[in-house]
Scaffold this motif. Structure first.
Motif, mmCIF file in Angstrom:
data_model
loop_
_atom_site.group_PDB
_atom_site.id
_atom_site.type_symbol
_atom_site.label_atom_id
_atom_site.label_comp_id
_atom_site.label_asym_id
_atom_site.label_seq_id
_atom_site.Cartn_x
_atom_site.Cartn_y
_atom_site.Cartn_z
ATOM 1 N N LEU A 133 -6.380 -39.101 -33.824
ATOM 2 C CA LEU A 133 -5.088 -39.760 -34.002
ATOM 3 C C LEU A 133 -3.982 -38.955 -33.327
ATOM 4 C CD1 LEU A 133 -3.426 -41.985 -35.565
ATOM 5 C CD2 LEU A 133 -3.199 -40.284 -37.387
ATOM 6 N N ILE A 134 -3.182 -39.651 -32.543
ATOM 7 C CA ILE A 134 -1.976 -39.036 -31.976
ATOM 8 C C ILE A 134 -0.808 -39.730 -32.669
ATOM 9 C CG2 ILE A 134 -0.658 -38.621 -29.857
ATOM 10 C CD1 ILE A 134 -3.416 -39.065 -28.431
ATOM 11 N N PRO A 135 -0.181 -39.051 -33.602
ATOM 12 C CA PRO A 135 0.822 -39.724 -34.426
ATOM 13 C C PRO A 135 2.187 -39.767 -33.771
ATOM 14 C CG PRO A 135 0.562 -37.488 -35.156
ATOM 15 C CD PRO A 135 -0.322 -37.641 -33.940
ATOM 16 N N GLN A 136 3.084 -40.531 -34.393
ATOM 17 C CA GLN A 136 4.455 -40.637 -33.889
ATOM 18 C C GLN A 136 5.157 -39.290 -33.986
ATOM 19 O OE1 GLN A 136 6.524 -43.940 -35.583
ATOM 20 N NE2 GLN A 136 8.518 -43.175 -35.026
ATOM 21 N N ASP A 137 4.976 -38.636 -35.141
ATOM 22 C CA ASP A 137 5.594 -37.331 -35.334
ATOM 23 C C ASP A 137 4.506 -36.266 -35.242
ATOM 24 O OD1 ASP A 137 6.763 -35.039 -36.118
ATOM 25 O OD2 ASP A 137 7.254 -35.685 -38.154
ATOM 26 N N PRO A 138 4.484 -35.503 -34.133
ATOM 27 C CA PRO A 138 3.384 -34.549 -33.950
ATOM 28 C C PRO A 138 3.316 -33.488 -35.041
ATOM 29 C CG PRO A 138 5.036 -34.316 -32.187
ATOM 30 C CD PRO A 138 5.432 -35.487 -33.017
ATOM 31 N N MET A 139 4.441 -33.248 -35.739
ATOM 32 C CA MET A 139 4.399 -32.210 -36.770
ATOM 33 C C MET A 139 3.483 -32.584 -37.929
ATOM 34 S SD MET A 139 5.624 -29.586 -35.677
ATOM 35 C CE MET A 139 5.769 -28.398 -37.006
ATOM 36 N N THR A 140 3.183 -33.875 -38.066
ATOM 37 C CA THR A 140 2.278 -34.245 -39.148
ATOM 38 C C THR A 140 0.843 -33.815 -38.839
ATOM 39 O OG1 THR A 140 1.973 -36.433 -38.198
ATOM 40 C CG2 THR A 140 3.640 -36.259 -39.924
ATOM 41 N N SER A 141 0.552 -33.529 -37.570
ATOM 42 C CA SER A 141 -0.801 -33.097 -37.207
ATOM 43 C C SER A 141 -0.900 -31.599 -36.962
ATOM 44 C CB SER A 141 -1.266 -33.780 -35.921
ATOM 45 O OG SER A 141 -1.434 -35.127 -36.120
ATOM 46 N N LEU A 142 0.237 -30.953 -36.680
ATOM 47 C CA LEU A 142 0.181 -29.516 -36.392
ATOM 48 C C LEU A 142 0.617 -28.743 -37.625
ATOM 49 C CD1 LEU A 142 1.817 -29.551 -32.845
ATOM 50 C CD2 LEU A 142 -0.580 -29.069 -33.365
ATOM 51 N N ASN A 143 -0.071 -27.646 -37.884
ATOM 52 C CA ASN A 143 0.314 -26.802 -39.008
ATOM 53 C C ASN A 143 1.352 -25.786 -38.527
ATOM 54 O OD1 ASN A 143 0.459 -24.876 -41.037
ATOM 55 N ND2 ASN A 143 -1.665 -25.262 -41.668
ATOM 56 N N PRO A 144 2.560 -25.820 -39.120
ATOM 57 C CA PRO A 144 3.624 -24.938 -38.612
ATOM 58 C C PRO A 144 3.334 -23.451 -38.817
ATOM 59 C CG PRO A 144 4.319 -26.068 -40.626
ATOM 60 C CD PRO A 144 2.996 -26.656 -40.239
ATOM 61 N N LEU A 145 2.371 -23.136 -39.688
ATOM 62 C CA LEU A 145 2.111 -21.727 -40.021
ATOM 63 C C LEU A 145 1.136 -21.046 -39.064
ATOM 64 C CD1 LEU A 145 1.759 -22.133 -43.888
ATOM 65 C CD2 LEU A 145 3.792 -21.473 -42.582
ATOM 66 N N TYR A 146 0.454 -21.832 -38.250
ATOM 67 C CA TYR A 146 -0.537 -21.266 -37.330
ATOM 68 C C TYR A 146 -0.121 -21.492 -35.880
ATOM 69 C CZ TYR A 146 -3.537 -20.839 -41.389
ATOM 70 O OH TYR A 146 -4.048 -20.504 -42.604
ATOM 71 N N THR A 147 -0.539 -20.593 -35.000
ATOM 72 C CA THR A 147 -0.204 -20.768 -33.581
ATOM 73 C C THR A 147 -0.986 -21.964 -33.023
ATOM 74 O OG1 THR A 147 -1.982 -19.364 -32.771
ATOM 75 C CG2 THR A 147 0.135 -18.276 -33.246
ATOM 76 N N ILE A 148 -0.498 -22.453 -31.890
ATOM 77 C CA ILE A 148 -1.194 -23.551 -31.203
ATOM 78 C C ILE A 148 -2.624 -23.096 -30.867
ATOM 79 C CG2 ILE A 148 -1.219 -24.884 -29.035
ATOM 80 C CD1 ILE A 148 1.068 -25.783 -30.862
ATOM 81 N N GLY A 149 -2.742 -21.839 -30.429
ATOM 82 C CA GLY A 149 -4.057 -21.286 -30.068
ATOM 83 C C GLY A 149 -5.005 -21.281 -31.256
#
Ligand SMILES: Nc1ncnc2c1ncn2[C@@H]1O[C@H](COP(=O)(O)OP(=O)(O)O)[C@@H](O)[C@H]1O
Ligand code: SF4
Ligand SMILES: [Mg+2]
Length: 325
Positions: free
Chosen positions: A93-109
Motif C-alpha cells: 500500500l502506498i497511502p495518501q499520507d506517507p507518515m502512516t507507513s513510516l515509523n518516525p522513530l527509525y531511520t529510512i535505512g
C-alpha cells in the motif's frame, strides 16, 4: 484473467443508527503490468474498496458478501497468518499520507533493511547494498547517505519514494496507491506518477490507482472504474473512458476536470454524493442527474455493456447493451 479479482463485494458499517451499507456489488480486476484507476468524488467508497483487498478495515466494517481472489485464493477467507504474509510481501500500500507507513522513530535505512531482511533473506553487507539499490531505483540522490536519515528529514515526495522502494524491495506483485500524490506539489506528483509507471512496466506489477484527479488517470491508467455512492457505475478502457464516456456521472466528472485541452467551460457537479446514512432509492445518482427518468427513482439500473470491457449502469444505455464473452 487478472492477478486479483474483486467480485461482488458488499460491505457495510455498524453505525449508531444501525447497519448501513457502503459498498454494493463492487467488482473489478487487476492485471499484471497494468494500471487500473478507481475514480469518484470523496466518500464514494474508493478507500474502503482498496482496504478490503488488504483486509485492513475499521472494526465496525463488515463484509457481507463477495470474494477477493488473489492467485486462486479468496483473501476474505485467509487466516491472520496468511494475511500478514500477503500484506507488504505480495500486496503493498502506498497511502495518501506517507507518515502512516513510516515509523518516525527509525531511520529510512532501518526500515528498508528490515523489509529486505524479512522478504529477501539477505543480511549484512548484501542487505545494505540492496537497500542502496532500492533507493537509487526510486531516484533518491546520495542513497547511501540518505539511508541514515529519519522520515522527518525527507520531503513529502521523498517519503513517498521511500515507501515505493520498500514495496519494491519485497517484490510486491500489486501496488495499491490511494491518492499517492494528493499531498505533493504538481511537479513532484508527475515524478511519482512516472516512477509508478516505470515500475509497472519494468517489473510487471499490477497497480490500483485511487484518485480524484482525472488528469493523472488520462496520463497513466489502462482501465478506469468510476465509483458513485458505493457502486461502480462505469468501467472502461482508459481511452474509451475519455473518448466515449457513457454514464451521466462520468460525463459530469469529465466536465469538472480542469484540463487545458477541454474547450468547454469548467462545470462543477451540483450537490454532493449521499452519505451511507442517506438511503436513496433507485439510481443513487438520480437526485443530481439532469437526465433522470421516472424509472431511475425506483429501480437500481443494472450494468449494460456498451463495448468490450466497457459497461455503464444507467438506463440510458439499455438499448446499447451488447453481450460480453
Ligand atoms: N469507519 C467508518 N465508519 C462509518 N462509515 C465509514 C467509515 N469509513 C468510511 N465510512 C463511509 O464509507 C463511505 C466510503 O468511504 P471511503 O471509502 O473512505 O470513500 P473515498 O475513499 O471514496 O473518499 C463514506 O460514506 C464514508 O463516510
Ligand atoms: S439511471 Fe437515470 S438517474 Fe441514473 S444516471 Fe442514468 S439517467 Fe441518470
Ligand atoms: Mg479515500
Amino acid at each position: 484473467m487478472g492477478i486479483l479479482e474483486v467480485k461482488n463485494l458488499n460491505l457495510g458499517f455498524e453505525c449508531e443508527c444501525g447497519f448501513r451499507q457502503a459498498l454494493y456489488d463492487v467488482s473489478f480486476s487487476l492485471e499484471c503490468g497494468k494500471m487500473h484507476a478507481l475514480v469518484g468524488e470523496s466518500g464514494c467508497g474508493k478507500t474502503i474498496s482498496a482496504m478490503s483487498i488488504l483486509k485492513l478495515l475499521p472494526k465496525t466494517a463488515y463484509i457481507t458478501g463477495g470474494e477477493i481472489i488473489f492467485k486462486g485464493k479468496d483473501i476474505l477467507k485467509m487466516s491472520g497468518h496468511d494475511l500478514q504474509k500477503l500484506r507488504g510481501a505480495k500486496i503493498a500500500l502506498i497511502p495518501q499520507d506517507p507518515m502512516t507507513s513510516l515509523n518516525p522513530l527509525y531511520t529510512i535505512g532501518d526500515q528498508l533493511l528490515e523489509v529486505i531482511k524479512i522478504h529477501q533473506g539477505l543480511q549484512g553487507k548484501d542487505a545494505f547494498n540492496k537497500a542502496v539499490e532500492a533507493l537509487e531505483l526510486v531516484q533518491i540522490p546520495c542513497a547511501k547517505e540518505r539511508l541514515k536519515a529519519y522520515p522527518h528529514e525527507f520531503s513529502g515526495g521523498m517519503k513517498q519514494r521511500a515507501i515505493i522502494a520498500m514495496a519494491l524491495a519485497c517484490n510486491a506483485e500489486i501496488l495499491i496507491a490511494d491518492e499517492p500524490t494528493t499531498a505533493l506539489d504538481v511537479t513532484i506528483q508527475a515524478q511519482i506518477m512516472s516512477l509508478l509507471k516505470n515500475i509497472q512496466s519494468d517489473t510487471n506489477t499490477a497497480i490500483l490507482l485511487i484518485t480524484h484527479d482525472l488528469a493523472l488517470v488520462g496520463e497513466n491508467a489502462d482501465y478506469v472504474s468510476v465509483m458513485y455512492a458505493g457502486r461502480i457505475v462505469e468501467k472502461a478502457p482508459a481511452d474509451e473512458f475519455f473518448n466515449k464516456p457513457e454514464h451521466p456521472y462520468t460525463l459530469a466528472l469529465l466536465k469538472s476536470m480542469p484540463a487545458s485541452k477541454r474547450s468547454e467551460k469548467l462545470q462543477t457537479i451540483t450537490g454532493q454524493p449521499p452519505t451511507i446514512q442517506q438511503f436513496i432509492n433507485g439510481c443513487k445518482f438520480h437526485p443530481r442527474c439532469s437526465q433522470c427518468m421516472d424509472i431511475c427513482k425506483n429501480v437500481v439500473p443494472p450494468v449494460y455493456y456498451v463495448g468490450e470491457n466497457h459497461f455503464s449502469a444507467c438506463f440510458l444505455n439499455k438499448d446499447d447493451n451488447c453481450s460480453q464473452d
